[in-house]
Scaffold this motif. Structure first.
Motif, PDB file in Angstrom:
ATOM      1  N   THR A  44       0.579  -1.097   0.048  1.00 55.20           N
ATOM      2  CA  THR A  44       0.044  -0.305   0.120  1.00 55.20           C
ATOM      3  C   THR A  44       1.285   0.880  -0.102  1.00 55.20           C
ATOM      4  O   THR A  44       2.138   1.145   0.063  1.00 55.20           O
ATOM      5  CB  THR A  44      -1.093  -0.097   1.773  1.00 55.20           C
ATOM      6  OG1 THR A  44      -1.856   1.223   0.757  1.00 55.20           O
ATOM      7  CG2 THR A  44       0.041   0.219   2.647  1.00 55.20           C
ATOM      8  N   PHE A  45       0.013   2.348   0.009  1.00 53.93           N
ATOM      9  CA  PHE A  45       0.781   3.425  -0.873  1.00 53.93           C
ATOM     10  C   PHE A  45       0.583   4.641   0.161  1.00 53.93           C
ATOM     11  O   PHE A  45      -0.867   5.458   0.013  1.00 53.93           O
ATOM     12  CB  PHE A  45       1.531   4.295  -2.000  1.00 53.93           C
ATOM     13  CG  PHE A  45       1.990   3.076  -3.222  1.00 53.93           C
ATOM     14  CD1 PHE A  45       2.720   2.812  -2.829  1.00 53.93           C
ATOM     15  CD2 PHE A  45       1.272   2.013  -3.603  1.00 53.93           C
ATOM     16  CE1 PHE A  45       3.853   2.170  -4.249  1.00 53.93           C
ATOM     17  CE2 PHE A  45       1.366   0.607  -4.315  1.00 53.93           C
ATOM     18  CZ  PHE A  45       2.783   1.198  -4.782  1.00 53.93           C
ATOM     19  N   GLY A  47      -3.201   3.745  -2.266  1.00 55.48           N
ATOM     20  CA  GLY A  47      -3.477   3.535  -2.964  1.00 55.48           C
ATOM     21  C   GLY A  47      -2.860   1.536  -2.797  1.00 55.48           C
ATOM     22  O   GLY A  47      -1.767   1.833  -1.572  1.00 55.48           O
ATOM     23  N   GLY A  48      -3.108   0.411  -3.090  1.00 53.40           N
ATOM     24  CA  GLY A  48      -2.465  -1.295  -2.915  1.00 53.40           C
ATOM     25  C   GLY A  48      -2.905  -1.680  -4.162  1.00 53.40           C
ATOM     26  O   GLY A  48      -3.892  -1.943  -4.993  1.00 53.40           O
ATOM     27  N   GLY A 102      -0.271   1.066  10.124  1.00 54.80           N
ATOM     28  CA  GLY A 102      -2.054   1.093  10.097  1.00 54.80           C
ATOM     29  C   GLY A 102      -2.109   1.231   9.078  1.00 54.80           C
ATOM     30  O   GLY A 102      -3.230   0.568   8.387  1.00 54.80           O
ATOM     31  N   ASN A 103      -1.931   1.588   7.606  1.00 58.42           N
ATOM     32  CA  ASN A 103      -1.907   1.757   6.714  1.00 58.42           C
ATOM     33  C   ASN A 103      -2.449   0.849   5.674  1.00 58.42           C
ATOM     34  O   ASN A 103      -3.405   0.445   4.659  1.00 58.42           O
ATOM     35  CB  ASN A 103      -1.507   2.673   5.545  1.00 58.42           C
ATOM     36  CG  ASN A 103      -2.217   3.380   4.233  1.00 58.42           C
ATOM     37  OD1 ASN A 103      -1.713   2.318   3.221  1.00 58.42           O
ATOM     38  ND2 ASN A 103      -2.621   4.447   3.941  1.00 58.42           N
ATOM     39  N   VAL A 104      -1.183   0.008   6.049  1.00 52.87           N
ATOM     40  CA  VAL A 104      -1.322  -1.576   5.364  1.00 52.87           C
ATOM     41  C   VAL A 104      -1.853  -2.533   6.190  1.00 52.87           C
ATOM     42  O   VAL A 104      -2.650  -3.116   5.648  1.00 52.87           O
ATOM     43  CB  VAL A 104      -0.248  -2.443   4.515  1.00 52.87           C
ATOM     44  CG1 VAL A 104       0.393  -2.951   6.131  1.00 52.87           C
ATOM     45  CG2 VAL A 104       0.138  -3.313   4.142  1.00 52.87           C
ATOM     46  N   LEU A 143      -7.511  -5.989 -11.099  1.00 53.06           N
ATOM     47  CA  LEU A 143      -8.682  -4.988 -10.294  1.00 53.06           C
ATOM     48  C   LEU A 143      -8.254  -4.146  -9.288  1.00 53.06           C
ATOM     49  O   LEU A 143      -8.546  -3.238  -8.940  1.00 53.06           O
ATOM     50  CB  LEU A 143      -9.251  -6.133 -10.019  1.00 53.06           C
ATOM     51  CG  LEU A 143      -9.852  -7.346 -10.018  1.00 53.06           C
ATOM     52  CD1 LEU A 143     -10.367  -8.849  -9.709  1.00 53.06           C
ATOM     53  CD2 LEU A 143     -11.346  -7.243 -11.114  1.00 53.06           C
ATOM     54  N   SER A 144      -7.429  -4.201  -8.740  1.00 53.32           N
ATOM     55  CA  SER A 144      -6.315  -3.137  -7.778  1.00 53.32           C
ATOM     56  C   SER A 144      -6.106  -1.911  -8.200  1.00 53.32           C
ATOM     57  O   SER A 144      -7.015  -0.794  -7.224  1.00 53.32           O
ATOM     58  CB  SER A 144      -4.813  -3.174  -7.406  1.00 53.32           C
ATOM     59  OG  SER A 144      -5.034  -5.357  -6.872  1.00 53.32           O
TER      60      SER A 144
END
Length: 509
Positions: A161-162, A167-168, A245-247, A278-279
């Protein structure tokens, strides 16, 4: 800044009503950080005096150029050390490009640049900043169930994830080892055609070994991978998952949005390609806070990332193994077949995330297997063994391969004479070469169709097999002739004329 009434309402919901932080976020509409800020705040004294750093109570003259300097220093993170801005270069460039905004001298600029460089290049080991810079990423695994060719697998999915853009991407694997970690990252790098300049990890055993005094030592393969792609690897403090936490949120998001209902697929490689697409489609939505499309923000981030290196990194593990008397090589408690020719010989095992390739001493491939992620299992590729069985066809009846054949093939081979068995085994070799599973499926369809048509010779079975393989399972219908087709008199040849030639006298020599 919230009013006292709003702050009071947050504290009441938490302490009096027993609401969780996420519930308070939904009720009040404030973001998570704001709610936490006021729940943890214990000093509500009114601030008296001027703001820090503002001695005269008015904007400083350097303020207009600060964002420009900050942007240049952030962009320098992905530039070679010798090609980064010095304070002198920044001052000169500001004069040339933004002279109308520059109202301070070189010493003021130099002081600010020195201060900002300490912040930009500080050692962030173990601490992820609350404000996520562009071009950084976080990586972690999640667990999910999926079905491959109808078989239930307790799988794993790597998430990258960014945080800046939110985004991920994700990739599915059957394990959570080093090859899966690196292969998943590599595929994502190649898909976005960029490499984050810094990536945060949990203390994954596939990447780091915890030594004495909690010292981290990078696994050699991981370290070479990081050097190849140029990213800086940072690791969170032990038992501090909240630091990335983001990921962690993205792991749950991917599970809910990509793996519900439980995925069913025939080929894991094709499914992973689909997941990347799909991502990307999922990023065509607005950022929860910034009001812009995630895909647009991610494109902005790429300016702060590295370009892909020209040479591809091969993710694999190499090991030398001595095979047993049957020519089987052991790798991670599992047995992989080679060939009777290599019984008791030294072979080279190359393990990737999903394949185990067995090679001879000259690094020529003998056979390729699907990698097994269970314990004490066996993978047999029978093609190399069939050549030996073709020379001793009577022995095939006592092999595991023969017992695992469909009944129709067992009956067919069993009813052949010795020569017929040889031809049948060689024909089967041709049909399963390259892909044993699909080859055997098509070979079984071919023998069923041929025998149902009242034909039982092996050449007809082979012809039917190639038709099915090249055209699909399309049966050839019987041709019905129309009644108006003229009858043609059958031609009978007269060979008596040739007898007369034999009666001619041959002159003596």
């Amino acid at each position: 800044m919230l009013t006292m009434t709003q702050v009071k309402n947050i504290k009441k919901l938490y302490y009096s009503k027993g609401k969780k932080v996420n519930e308070i976020v939904k009720i009040t509409g404030h973001n998570y950080r704001t709610v936490m800020k006021y729940l943890e705040k214990d000093d509500f004294n009114q601030t008296v005096g001027r703001k820090e750093g503002d001695k005269r109570g008015r904007p400083r003259k350097i303020e207009p150029v600060k964002p420009i300097i900050d942007r240049w220093l952030e962009e320098d993170k992905t530039a070679p050390v010798k090609q980064r801005h010095t304070a002198k270069k920044i001052y000169t460039r500001l004069k040339e490009e933004h002279g109308e905004l520059l109202n301070v001298g070189y010493r003021t600029i130099a002081y600010y640049v020195a201060k900002r460089k300490k912040e930009v290049y500080k050692d962030e080991e173990g601490y992820i900043p609350l404000e996520h810079p562009k071009g950084e990423a976080q990586v972690d695994f999640g667990q999910a169930i999926f079905y491959e060719k109808g078989k239930r697998i307790e799988g794993h999915y790597l998430n990258m994830t960014f945080p800046y853009s939110n985004g991920g991407y994700t990739q599915v694997f059957k394990g959570e080892n080093q090859e899966c970690l690196l292969e998943g990252m590599k595929r994502i790098f190649e898909y976005i055609e960029h490499v984050p300049y810094k990536i945060w990890f949990d203390n994954l055993s596939a990447a780091v070994i915890m030594g004495k005094n909690k010292e981290r030592k990078l696994v050699e393969q991981f370290e070479r991978f990081a050097l190849h792609y140029g990213f800086e690897a940072n690791f969170c403090n032990p038992n501090s998952g909240h630091e990335k936490g983001n990921v962690k949120n993205k792991v749950g998001y991917h599970r809910r949005n990509l793996f519900v209902p439980i995925p069913h697929f025939e080929n894991i490689d094709e499914y992973n390609k689909k997941l990347l697409k799909l991502s990307g489609i999922d990023m065509k939505r607005e950022h929860y806070k910034k009001g812009e499309l995630i895909e647009k923000l991610l494109e902005e981030e790429k300016d702060f990332m590295f370009k892909l290196p020209e040479k591809e990194f091969e993710v694999c593990r190499i090991k030398t193994v001595i095979t047993d008397k049957y020519g089987k090589a052991e790798y991670e408690t599992n047995l992989y077949s080679t060939s009777p020719v290599y019984a008791g010989e030294e072979v080279i095992v190359k393990a990737t995330a999903d394949k185990v390739v067995i090679m001879n001493k000259d690094f020529r491939t003998i056979v390729t297997h699907e990698r097994i992620y269970d314990k004490y299992k066996e993978s047999m590729k029978w093609y190399p063994y069939l050549e030996a069985l073709a020379r001793r066809p009577k022995a095939i009846k006592y092999t595991k391969f023969f017992n695992e054949l469909p009944d129709i093939w067992k009956d067919y081979i069993d009813n052949q004479d010795n020569e017929g068995k040889k031809r049948s085994i060689k024909a089967l070799m041709k049909m399963i070469e390259g892909d044993e599973d699909l080859g055997l499926i098509n070979a079984t369809k071919a023998i069923e169709e041929t025998l149902n048509n009242g034909i039982n010779d092996i050449d007809s079975i082979i012809a039917t097999y190639y038709r099915i393989r090249n055209m699909g399972n399309i049966a050839i219908n019987e041709i019905n002739l129309k009644d108006n087709i003229p009858k043609i008199k059958e031609y009978q040849s007269d060979i008596n004329i040739y007898d007369s030639l034999c009666k001619r006298q041959v002159p003596a020599i």
